[in-house]
Design an enzyme around this catalytic site. Structure first.
Site, PDB file in Angstrom:
ATOM      1  N   GLU A  41      38.520-108.272  47.627  1.00 27.16           N
ATOM      2  CA  GLU A  41      38.250-109.707  47.676  1.00 27.16           C
ATOM      3  C   GLU A  41      37.009-109.995  48.533  1.00 27.16           C
ATOM      4  OE1 GLU A  41      40.671-113.778  49.053  1.00 27.16           O
ATOM      5  OE2 GLU A  41      41.314-111.807  49.739  1.00 27.16           O
ATOM      6  N   LYS A 116      40.283-117.493  42.270  1.00 29.05           N
ATOM      7  CA  LYS A 116      41.556-117.349  42.974  1.00 29.05           C
ATOM      8  C   LYS A 116      42.373-118.623  42.817  1.00 29.05           C
ATOM      9  CE  LYS A 116      43.247-115.925  47.583  1.00 29.05           C
ATOM     10  NZ  LYS A 116      42.800-115.468  48.919  1.00 29.05           N
ATOM     11  N   CYS A 152      44.202-111.462  45.868  1.00 27.89           N
ATOM     12  CA  CYS A 152      45.000-111.457  47.090  1.00 27.89           C
ATOM     13  C   CYS A 152      46.255-112.333  47.002  1.00 27.89           C
ATOM     14  CB  CYS A 152      44.141-111.838  48.290  1.00 27.89           C
ATOM     15  SG  CYS A 152      44.810-111.215  49.862  1.00 27.89           S
TER      16      CYS A 152
END
Length: 570
Positions: A41, A116, A152
């Site tokens: 990330e 994300k 994540c």
């Protein structure tokens, strides 16, 4: 099809160098006929970039570097790169100006971008400050494989595993509903003790629940107070580990995806640390090494007292930077015991580090003379004790300043919690190496380090701990035994138990009320402490947000009486 994880150690803001790391890993992967390379990330800028994200030049540099990286990468493979992307709808619809994204680089260009979806806003995370959450389910087709992309936190919302949802959506369930063949996750998951095992348990659960193979690419290294353990990993559809990258080291992990199964085949599985002590030790060594390197220091200095805390920090420093790059300074006072000096010198000899002895008796006398008109007709007390610590702190800062060394402070978490430390004295430093390590854990790590050879002298581990600021002083004069203190602190700080609950668990009421009062009133000290390496899920760092002027009292044990501060400058 071969898929690889580039477990890199990016430096925040060093965009070109981070891109170079990705490029070098891609060249290695190309030699192994890898078709798809994953990076962590925000691998292009390093995690967490914090308020650098508010600088438009920083964003523009990242965009230009991403385009150049796409052009330079081998065209034979696709690469998923963690990066930041502008929110094109920001000026029209509001929200945040950026996305936390993954860019698919393929054949010389940025082919697709994925955002994300779940943005953490707890502990050390503050992603709502910068990012807009993505709304699309992220997937792409490569060769004959349909690959789901997560970043994540997207993986940390499985209500079946956690027993609750923290967000309205579950990106993994959404990808499973799309019937993807493989789920990948680009992550920068900060380390805390035992978290690598928890993370693998969570990933295993998801692989079994959704019958999907999973590849998890994690950042490694340390940035400021945060440490990243790496331990990138692959699971097959049965929830079996088929590949794991090294813990606390950069690595390239290659796994094979069998398109006929479709599933991941067994690959290299690096071992995890054998126990908590080894895991924390590796984390602290990496933390000191990277903080020093990324801040431009090659040598460190610390005060060596003959106590267990400075002994542990000295050994961490020697392992992180090499024994030739560590200077340990002994600063005995008239109250220092002969055995403390002897123990400190023996430790330094065992480690092979340089020492310098600077007695402080004459400096203490000078302070006494200067303050005598003002302190006349008063009793010796905390102020005089703290002068000793502040003299030592001044000497260490002078050495650090003169030679360009990084000063490591040696206080542990138990002391930081209750204020058993001196502002502008033993709290001086550029990095607090063990500020998140409770005293009982300090002892267990030291005993683990001595498991085959006595490096830390036995007397350091067996003698009663003492600040040695007055004759015959021991820590037990001011604090409960450390096993009791650390359990109270664990219950309060980590488990969020009330005073009444802690007393109900068997602790003495007066001790509990006194310790919790000390924790509250020591906040002003912690606010002025150097950054401390985080190794627990509740550190006194960026994730700890307590007021200094705080008059709230936990009434669960009825009325609490505030205790006087320990070694305070108030």
């Amino acid at each position: 099809m071969k898929i690889a994880i580039a477990q890199i150690n990016p430096t925040i803001g060093e965009i070109a160098a981070n891109a170079s790391q990705i490029f070098q890993f891609a060249l290695q992967a190309e030699q192994q006929n890898v078709s798809l390379l994953l990076t962590p990330e925000l691998s292009l800028c390093g995690y967490p970039p914090k308020d650098l994200l508010l600088n438009s030049s920083f964003i523009n540099d990242m965009a230009a570097t991403l385009e150049q990286l796409a052009h330079d990468l081998p065209h034979s493979m696709a690469v998923l790169v963690g990066c930041v992307q502008p929110n094109a709808q920001y000026h029209q619809s509001g929200g945040k100006p950026l996305f936390n994204s993954a860019a698919l680089l393929h054949q010389g260009k940025v082919e697709q971008v994925f955002h994300k979806r779940l943005l953490p806003n707890y502990d050390v995370f503050d992603e709502h400050r910068y990012f807009e959450p993505g709304l699309q389910i992220n997937s792409f087709s490569f060769s004959s494989i349909k690959i789901g992309v997560t970043i994540c936190e997207d993986f940390w919302n499985d209500e079946d595993f956690w027993g609750k949802r923290s967000y309205a959506t579950n990106p993994i369930a959404d990808l499973a509903a799309l019937n993807v063949d493989l789920i990948v996750n680009l992550s920068a998951s900060p380390y805390s003790a035992a978290k690598p095992h928890l993370r693998e348990t969570m990933l295993k659960h998801a692989a079994i629940r959704y019958q999907k193979p999973i590849i998890y690419a994690n950042q490694v290294g340390a940035n400021d107070d945060l440490i990243f353990d790496g331990c990138s990993v692959g699971f097959n559809r049965k929830g079996e580990v088929v590949g794991r990258a090294k813990a606390f080291e950069t690595d390239l992990l290659v796994v094979d995806f069998d398109e006929q199964l479709p599933d991941l085949k067994p690959s290299v599985i690096a071992p995890m640390p054998e126990n908590d002590e080894e895991e924390i030790w590796k984390a602290l060594v990496l933390g000191v090494r990277d903080y020093s390197r990324k801040c431009g220091f090659t040598k460190v200095v610390l005060g060596l007292s003959g106590g267990v805390d400075s002994a542990l920090v000295a050994q961490i420093a020697a392992s992180a930077l090499g024994k030739e790059n560590v200077l340990a300074v002994l600063m005995p006072s008239p109250y220092s015991s002969d055995h403390s000096v002897h123990d400190a010198l023996l430790l330094a000899k065992n480690l092979g580090i340089q020492t310098q002895t600077l007695p402080i008796g004459d400096l203490m006398a000078g302070y006494d003379t200067a303050l005598e008109p003002l302190f006349a007709n008063t009793s010796f007390g905390l102020a005089e004790e703290n002068i000793q610590s502040r003299i030592r702190g001044n000497l260490l800062m002078a050495i650090a300043n003169k030679f360009g060394y990084l000063l490591l402070s040696t206080g542990n978490k138990s002391e930081m919690a209750v204020g058993y430390c001196t502002l502008y004295g033993d709290m001086n430093g550029g990095l607090a190496a063990i500020a998140d390590v409770p005293k009982t854990r300090v002892y267990s790590i030291c005993n683990w380090l001595n498991r085959t050879t006595e490096i830390i002298p036995t007397n350091i581990l067996t003698k009663p701990p003492s600040a040695e600021l007055k004759p015959g002083q021991v820590d037990a004069d001011s604090l409960p035994p450390y096993d009791i203190l650390d359990d109270i602190l664990q219950r309060s700080i980590h488990n969020y138990q009330s005073a009444g609950q802690i007393v109900g668990a068997g602790h003495d009421k007066a001790t509990v009320t006194r310790i919790l009062a000390l924790v509250a009133r020591s906040e002003f000290k912690r606010r002025q402490a150097p950054p401390g390496l985080k190794i627990t899920d509740r550190a006194f760092g960026t994730g700890w947000r307590m007021p200094i002027a705080n008059k709230w009292i936990d009434a669960s044990t009825h009325q609490l009486k505030l205790s006087p501060p320990l070694h305070s400058n108030l």
